[in-house]
Design a protein around this motif. Sequence first.
Motif, PDB file in Angstrom:
ATOM      1  N   UNK A  41      18.244   2.983  10.580  1.00  0.00           N
ATOM      2  CA  UNK A  41      18.093   3.971   9.448  1.00  0.00           C
ATOM      3  C   UNK A  41      19.324   5.124   9.373  1.00  0.00           C
ATOM      4  N   UNK A  42      20.074   5.276   8.310  1.00  0.00           N
ATOM      5  CA  UNK A  42      21.426   6.102   8.392  1.00  0.00           C
ATOM      6  C   UNK A  42      20.997   7.185   7.568  1.00  0.00           C
ATOM      7  N   UNK A  43      21.731   8.271   7.925  1.00  0.00           N
ATOM      8  CA  UNK A  43      21.958   9.474   7.434  1.00  0.00           C
ATOM      9  C   UNK A  43      23.179  10.069   7.300  1.00  0.00           C
ATOM     10  N   UNK A  44      23.600  10.730   6.247  1.00  0.00           N
ATOM     11  CA  UNK A  44      24.849  11.118   5.851  1.00  0.00           C
ATOM     12  C   UNK A  44      25.119  12.534   6.556  1.00  0.00           C
ATOM     13  N   UNK A  45      24.073  13.243   6.982  1.00  0.00           N
ATOM     14  CA  UNK A  45      24.151  14.825   7.372  1.00  0.00           C
ATOM     15  C   UNK A  45      23.069  14.995   8.118  1.00  0.00           C
ATOM     16  N   UNK A  46      22.879  16.167   8.896  1.00  0.00           N
ATOM     17  CA  UNK A  46      22.028  16.700   9.541  1.00  0.00           C
ATOM     18  C   UNK A  46      20.671  17.132   8.859  1.00  0.00           C
ATOM     19  N   UNK A  47      20.785  17.343   7.619  1.00  0.00           N
ATOM     20  CA  UNK A  47      19.741  17.829   6.931  1.00  0.00           C
ATOM     21  C   UNK A  47      19.084  16.557   6.358  1.00  0.00           C
ATOM     22  N   UNK A  48      19.839  15.569   5.919  1.00  0.00           N
ATOM     23  CA  UNK A  48      19.095  14.151   5.596  1.00  0.00           C
ATOM     24  C   UNK A  48      18.322  13.433   6.755  1.00  0.00           C
ATOM     25  N   UNK A  49      19.012  13.706   7.930  1.00  0.00           N
ATOM     26  CA  UNK A  49      18.587  13.202   9.207  1.00  0.00           C
ATOM     27  C   UNK A  49      17.114  13.700   9.597  1.00  0.00           C
ATOM     28  N   UNK A  50      17.134  14.923   9.453  1.00  0.00           N
ATOM     29  CA  UNK A  50      16.027  15.740   9.702  1.00  0.00           C
ATOM     30  C   UNK A  50      14.682  15.412   8.529  1.00  0.00           C
ATOM     31  N   UNK A  51      14.933  15.033   7.473  1.00  0.00           N
ATOM     32  CA  UNK A  51      14.223  14.706   6.565  1.00  0.00           C
ATOM     33  C   UNK A  51      13.633  13.223   6.723  1.00  0.00           C
TER      34      UNK A  51
END
Length: 136
Positions: A41-51
């Motif tokens: 699973x990929x996230x572009x930033x810390x906020x997206x990752x936490x979501x």
Amino acid sequence: MTHSSPPRAPSDSACILVIDDSATSRSAAERILREAGYRVVVAENGFEALAKIADCQPALIVCDIVMPRLDGYRTCALIKASAAFHATPVLMLSAREGLFDRARGAMAGASACLAKPLAREALLEAVRLHLAGHFE
């Protein structure tokens, strides 16, 4: 029924969350991990990752240090402060391979700090090493 292929280790199907604001680095890590049999699973930033973290329940997290707004150190610290994910290994990625980055990553709770650009074998070795303890 006979087994024609060897049984897969639990870590083979483990979900790994890759957090990186660089599309190039993110897709490279994703490709390497998917080819090795992991779910990614990929996230572009810390906020997206936490979501996304609660939904994907990652067994391991790969997190870039230098990201806008919420850097890798803060992202790692927030993940480690969570009761659900405090034991999840976090591998930090740094373009600067300095002692300072490794020390700051360790203070935030990171399990290891890897150099960018990512070397395929270094990433897979670190993932195997940190997942081994997680699944035993």
